[in-house]
Design a protein around this motif. Structure first.
Motif, PDB file in Angstrom:
ATOM      1  N   PHE A  23       0.876  -1.166   0.000  1.00 47.00           N
ATOM      2  CA  PHE A  23       0.000   0.000   0.000  1.00 47.00           C
ATOM      3  C   PHE A  23       0.911   1.213   0.000  1.00 47.00           C
ATOM      4  O   PHE A  23       1.715   1.376   0.916  1.00 47.00           O
ATOM      5  CB  PHE A  23      -0.890   0.014   1.250  1.00 47.00           C
ATOM      6  CG  PHE A  23      -1.839  -1.153   1.291  1.00 47.00           C
ATOM      7  CD1 PHE A  23      -3.097  -1.060   0.722  1.00 47.00           C
ATOM      8  CD2 PHE A  23      -1.453  -2.347   1.884  1.00 47.00           C
ATOM      9  CE1 PHE A  23      -3.961  -2.147   0.750  1.00 47.00           C
ATOM     10  CE2 PHE A  23      -2.317  -3.434   1.924  1.00 47.00           C
ATOM     11  CZ  PHE A  23      -3.574  -3.337   1.358  1.00 47.00           C
ATOM     12  N   GLU A  24       0.799   2.037  -1.024  1.00 50.23           N
ATOM     13  CA  GLU A  24       1.704   3.175  -1.179  1.00 50.23           C
ATOM     14  C   GLU A  24       0.931   4.423  -1.579  1.00 50.23           C
ATOM     15  O   GLU A  24      -0.015   4.346  -2.355  1.00 50.23           O
ATOM     16  CB  GLU A  24       2.769   2.884  -2.241  1.00 50.23           C
ATOM     17  CG  GLU A  24       3.917   2.057  -1.755  1.00 50.23           C
ATOM     18  CD  GLU A  24       4.861   2.827  -0.840  1.00 50.23           C
ATOM     19  OE1 GLU A  24       4.739   4.066  -0.720  1.00 50.23           O
ATOM     20  OE2 GLU A  24       5.732   2.171  -0.242  1.00 50.23           O
ATOM     21  N   ASP A  25       1.386   5.566  -1.065  1.00 50.08           N
ATOM     22  CA  ASP A  25       0.755   6.828  -1.441  1.00 50.08           C
ATOM     23  C   ASP A  25       1.695   7.741  -2.222  1.00 50.08           C
ATOM     24  O   ASP A  25       1.334   8.864  -2.536  1.00 50.08           O
ATOM     25  CB  ASP A  25       0.210   7.550  -0.216  1.00 50.08           C
ATOM     26  CG  ASP A  25       1.294   8.042   0.722  1.00 50.08           C
ATOM     27  OD1 ASP A  25       2.467   7.629   0.575  1.00 50.08           O
ATOM     28  OD2 ASP A  25       0.973   8.843   1.609  1.00 50.08           O
ATOM     29  N   THR A  40       0.530  -3.813  -5.987  1.00 53.66           N
ATOM     30  CA  THR A  40       0.579  -2.566  -5.231  1.00 53.66           C
ATOM     31  C   THR A  40      -0.736  -1.804  -5.360  1.00 53.66           C
ATOM     32  O   THR A  40      -1.256  -1.623  -6.455  1.00 53.66           O
ATOM     33  CB  THR A  40       1.740  -1.697  -5.738  1.00 53.66           C
ATOM     34  OG1 THR A  40       2.942  -2.469  -5.659  1.00 53.66           O
ATOM     35  CG2 THR A  40       1.900  -0.442  -4.915  1.00 53.66           C
ATOM     36  N   VAL A  41      -1.235  -1.352  -4.220  1.00 56.17           N
ATOM     37  CA  VAL A  41      -2.430  -0.522  -4.159  1.00 56.17           C
ATOM     38  C   VAL A  41      -1.984   0.906  -3.879  1.00 56.17           C
ATOM     39  O   VAL A  41      -1.272   1.153  -2.904  1.00 56.17           O
ATOM     40  CB  VAL A  41      -3.390  -0.998  -3.047  1.00 56.17           C
ATOM     41  CG1 VAL A  41      -4.572  -0.049  -2.897  1.00 56.17           C
ATOM     42  CG2 VAL A  41      -3.865  -2.416  -3.337  1.00 56.17           C
ATOM     43  N   ILE A  74      -2.722   4.606  -2.649  1.00 58.47           N
ATOM     44  CA  ILE A  74      -3.636   5.316  -1.748  1.00 58.47           C
ATOM     45  C   ILE A  74      -3.556   6.797  -2.116  1.00 58.47           C
ATOM     46  O   ILE A  74      -2.472   7.387  -2.088  1.00 58.47           O
ATOM     47  CB  ILE A  74      -3.252   5.099  -0.265  1.00 58.47           C
ATOM     48  CG1 ILE A  74      -3.161   3.599   0.059  1.00 58.47           C
ATOM     49  CG2 ILE A  74      -4.234   5.808   0.654  1.00 58.47           C
ATOM     50  CD1 ILE A  74      -4.457   2.838  -0.029  1.00 58.47           C
ATOM     51  N   ALA A 129       0.604   1.035  -9.952  1.00 58.28           N
ATOM     52  CA  ALA A 129      -0.360   0.494  -8.992  1.00 58.28           C
ATOM     53  C   ALA A 129      -1.457  -0.277  -9.725  1.00 58.28           C
ATOM     54  O   ALA A 129      -1.922   0.152 -10.786  1.00 58.28           O
ATOM     55  CB  ALA A 129      -0.978   1.618  -8.156  1.00 58.28           C
ATOM     56  N   MET A 166      -9.285   2.521   2.876  1.00 55.78           N
ATOM     57  CA  MET A 166      -9.430   1.068   3.014  1.00 55.78           C
ATOM     58  C   MET A 166     -10.873   0.588   2.885  1.00 55.78           C
ATOM     59  O   MET A 166     -11.111  -0.609   2.832  1.00 55.78           O
ATOM     60  CB  MET A 166      -8.858   0.606   4.354  1.00 55.78           C
ATOM     61  CG  MET A 166      -7.397   0.915   4.509  1.00 55.78           C
ATOM     62  SD  MET A 166      -6.419   0.104   3.257  1.00 55.78           S
ATOM     63  CE  MET A 166      -4.795   0.383   3.869  1.00 55.78           C
ATOM     64  N   LEU A 203     -10.586  -2.450  -3.245  1.00 54.64           N
ATOM     65  CA  LEU A 203      -9.458  -2.943  -2.459  1.00 54.64           C
ATOM     66  C   LEU A 203      -9.512  -4.457  -2.303  1.00 54.64           C
ATOM     67  O   LEU A 203      -8.514  -5.141  -2.458  1.00 54.64           O
ATOM     68  CB  LEU A 203      -9.431  -2.259  -1.098  1.00 54.64           C
ATOM     69  CG  LEU A 203      -8.264  -2.604  -0.200  1.00 54.64           C
ATOM     70  CD1 LEU A 203      -6.943  -2.301  -0.883  1.00 54.64           C
ATOM     71  CD2 LEU A 203      -8.370  -1.812   1.089  1.00 54.64           C
ATOM     72  N   SER A 207      -8.335  -6.163  -5.375  1.00 53.82           N
ATOM     73  CA  SER A 207      -6.878  -6.078  -5.504  1.00 53.82           C
ATOM     74  C   SER A 207      -6.187  -7.082  -4.595  1.00 53.82           C
ATOM     75  O   SER A 207      -5.171  -7.671  -4.963  1.00 53.82           O
ATOM     76  CB  SER A 207      -6.391  -4.670  -5.171  1.00 53.82           C
ATOM     77  OG  SER A 207      -6.872  -3.771  -6.113  1.00 53.82           O
TER      78      SER A 207
END
Length: 110
Positions: free
Chosen positions: A50-52, A67-68, A70, A84, A91, A96, A99
């Protein structure tokens, strides 16, 4: 990292942590994720990231993780363009779960 986790009362929630100095190269290089996988004793196909940030997405994807993104700091389109599988606001987004099934290679529920 320790200070942030302590402020959020999460210090005891993670057995493994990888900070900026724990890998030979920083994100967007895959090294931080590779080191985390090594410490956990899992393969990339057994994990989900999970990455922003764009650098974080590139790092995780280069290490082989689904990779999701955010969307707290980047638009969804940019996170997806960086690699992504999906970009969600939080969440609670129903995409989600899909994924995560992809990450775990599980068939969809009917």
């Amino acid at each position: 990292m320790a200070f942030s986790l302590a402020c959020l009362d999460l210090s005891n929630c993670f057995d493994v942590r990888v900070a900026a100095g724990d890998a030979p190269q920083p994100k967007p290089h895959p090294a931080p994720y590779v080191e985390g996988l090594r410490r956990l004793g899992v393969r990339a196909k057994e994990a989900i990231a999970f990455e922003d940030s764009l650098a974080g997405v590139r790092s995780a994807v280069s290490a082989g993780l689904v990779t999701v993104g955010i969307t707290t700091s980047q638009p969804a389109e940019e996170l997806v363009r960086a690699g992504a599988a999906v970009a969600v606001a939080d969440m609670a987004d129903p995409r989600l779960r899909a994924s995560m099934r992809l990450a775990l290679r599980e068939p969809p529920r009917t």
